[in-house]
Write a protein that holds these residues in place. Sequence first.
Motif, mmCIF file in Angstrom:
data_model
loop_
_atom_site.group_PDB
_atom_site.id
_atom_site.type_symbol
_atom_site.label_atom_id
_atom_site.label_comp_id
_atom_site.label_asym_id
_atom_site.label_seq_id
_atom_site.Cartn_x
_atom_site.Cartn_y
_atom_site.Cartn_z
ATOM 1 N N LEU A 232 0.834 -1.207 0.000
ATOM 2 C CA LEU A 232 0.000 0.000 0.000
ATOM 3 C C LEU A 232 0.868 1.256 0.000
ATOM 4 C CD1 LEU A 232 -2.748 -1.017 2.595
ATOM 5 C CD2 LEU A 232 -3.081 -0.658 0.145
ATOM 6 N N GLN A 233 1.912 1.259 0.806
ATOM 7 C CA GLN A 233 2.797 2.418 0.866
ATOM 8 C C GLN A 233 3.523 2.640 -0.455
ATOM 9 O OE1 GLN A 233 2.762 4.672 3.264
ATOM 10 N NE2 GLN A 233 1.183 3.418 4.217
ATOM 11 N N VAL A 234 3.968 1.559 -1.089
ATOM 12 C CA VAL A 234 4.627 1.685 -2.389
ATOM 13 C C VAL A 234 3.654 2.263 -3.411
ATOM 14 C CG1 VAL A 234 5.623 0.378 -4.326
ATOM 15 C CG2 VAL A 234 6.344 -0.115 -1.983
ATOM 16 N N ALA A 235 2.428 1.755 -3.441
ATOM 17 C CA ALA A 235 1.427 2.244 -4.397
ATOM 18 C C ALA A 235 1.087 3.715 -4.143
ATOM 19 C CB ALA A 235 0.166 1.383 -4.328
ATOM 20 N N ARG A 236 0.979 4.102 -2.893
ATOM 21 C CA ARG A 236 0.715 5.519 -2.580
ATOM 22 C C ARG A 236 1.853 6.406 -3.087
ATOM 23 N NH1 ARG A 236 -1.300 3.579 3.087
ATOM 24 N NH2 ARG A 236 -3.530 3.446 2.653
ATOM 25 N N GLY A 237 3.075 5.938 -2.911
ATOM 26 C CA GLY A 237 4.227 6.685 -3.412
ATOM 27 C C GLY A 237 4.211 6.784 -4.932
ATOM 28 N N GLN A 238 3.853 5.684 -5.595
ATOM 29 C CA GLN A 238 3.773 5.701 -7.054
ATOM 30 C C GLN A 238 2.681 6.670 -7.519
ATOM 31 O OE1 GLN A 238 3.380 1.367 -7.415
ATOM 32 N NE2 GLN A 238 5.240 1.347 -8.679
ATOM 33 N N TRP A 239 1.525 6.657 -6.859
ATOM 34 C CA TRP A 239 0.433 7.577 -7.206
ATOM 35 C C TRP A 239 0.918 9.021 -7.098
ATOM 36 C CZ3 TRP A 239 -4.727 7.312 -8.771
ATOM 37 C CH2 TRP A 239 -5.463 8.493 -8.631
#
Length: 152
Positions: free
Chosen positions: A119-126
């Motif tokens: 989730l944290q990786v995806a938030r960073g990518q967003w």
Amino acid sequence: MGAVYFYHLTRDPLERTLPMLLEKALSAGWRCEVRGTEPAMMDRLDAQLWLGSEESFLPHGVAGGPHDADQPVLLSTAPTAANGATCVMAVAGAEVSAEEVQALARTCILFDGDDEAALQVARGQWSRLTGAGCSAQYWSQESGKWQKKAER
């Protein structure tokens, strides 16, 4: 200019969601790269894709073979696909650049909703991709069917 779609996997696992998305991408005429971070995961996804029925067969291969350029779907850990992909499906936190998103027909980022690190990786990518001007959509399966929850 392409767009990036984020798929928050909360009900169905990657092994069920990925084939559905690949079928849609192939029916749109796109060549696809499934980009991961570890060869072992690409091997597991390869084995899973072979388990589908004849009616839903997804022609694919794992990068590193003599026919990579011919594969409609190529599973890879490389930063660029050898098959001329117009759609990249990033799994397990695989990176995609803003320039790549803008050059592709579609980019999909699939992440496990039960994994806090994912989730944290995806938030960073967003944040990084929308901050660079990429068009983005966030899709969730919370209610049992896919629903668009956000768009930028």
